[in-house]
Motif scaffolding. Structure first.
Motif: not given
Lengths: 52, 199
Positions: A43, A47, A50, B12-17, B47
């Motif tokens: 993730s 990120k 972008e 779940f967890n993620k680094v958010e864009n 996602l």
């Protein structure tokens, strides 16, 4: 600009098809990588994409 | 990728864009107002890590009365702005009621944006009635069933859609209801050329 008398559309279509098949193969590889990669890593890369 | 499958859905967890951040904000307002909605299309694949960006997030909402929508509009416009409708009446009467989407983005931004429409088609209802609860970094959102997403992407058939379908198929292969996916493909008349992406 001197254009050719005829553009080989068949060759272009083949190029498009081959390019797409290569992308599909890459998506298979990428999905496999995502499945075995920690959420924080894939993730973060998503990120960063972008921001580029 | 670590996903926790629960009886209720996926966690779940993620680094958010940027798309994640806008989606979570928008959905928190819908959730607070107990509005029935479902996220469909490209953002579902993004996602879960598909490495492409999109300018919008598509959300289908069960039709609201004017008063319900006006209350929602009031909440949304505290931090977001509508990009295409002039005001709440215009948004409701000239857009949503005419089956045209309205778009919201962070103030003074154009992209990314959330596109909302009323639920209308059979497939919209199917998505809503079978939506999956997803908890990401403790933000709750509702997405369309993966099988339906894959089948619909195959139906749309552009390179981008076929790639999204293949990615979700690759990712969820072991979890998919294969019979349901086949039935959806049959009902959508997915041709053999496109169905090969989910072999």
């Amino acid at each position: 600009m001197k254009l050719p008398k005829k553009i080989d559309l068949k060759a272009l279509e083949e190029f498009k098809k081959k390019n797409f098949e290569e992308r599909i193969k890459f998506i298979d590889q990428y999905a496999e990588w995502v499945k075995k990669t920690p959420n924080k890593v894939w993730s973060k890369q998503q990120k960063d994409l972008e921001a580029k | 990728m670590k996903l926790k499958w629960t009886p209720e859905g996926i966690e779940f967890n993620k680094v958010e864009n940027e798309l994640d951040k806008l989606t979570f904000k928008f959905c928190s307002i819908l959730n607070k107002r107990k509005i029935e909605y479902v996220i469909v299309s490209g953002y579902v694949a993004i996602l879960f890590g598909r490495n492409r960006m999109s300018e919008d997030i598509d959300i289908l909402i069960k039709k609201l009365s004017y008063d319900e929508f006006a209350a929602l509009w009031g909440d949304l416009t505290k931090e977001l702005e509508c990009l295409n409708a002039a005001d709440v009446k215009n948004a409701y009467n000239e857009y949503l009621e005419k089956n045209t989407a309205i778009r919201f983005a962070w103030e003074k931004c154009f992209m990314p944006n959330v596109e909302i429409k009323w639920i209308k088609k059979d497939l919209d209802w199917l998505s809503l009635n079978n939506k999956i609860k997803v908890s990401v970094n403790n933000n709750v959102i509702y997405i369309s069933p993966i099988e339906l997403q894959i089948a619909f992407k195959l139906y749309l058939g552009s390179d981008k859609d076929l790639e999204d379908a293949r990615y979700m198929y690759d990712l969820f292969r072991g979890r998919l209801n294969r019979a349901l996916l086949n039935e959806l493909c049959r009902k959508l008349n997915i041709d053999i050329e496109h169905k090969r992406f989910i072999r």
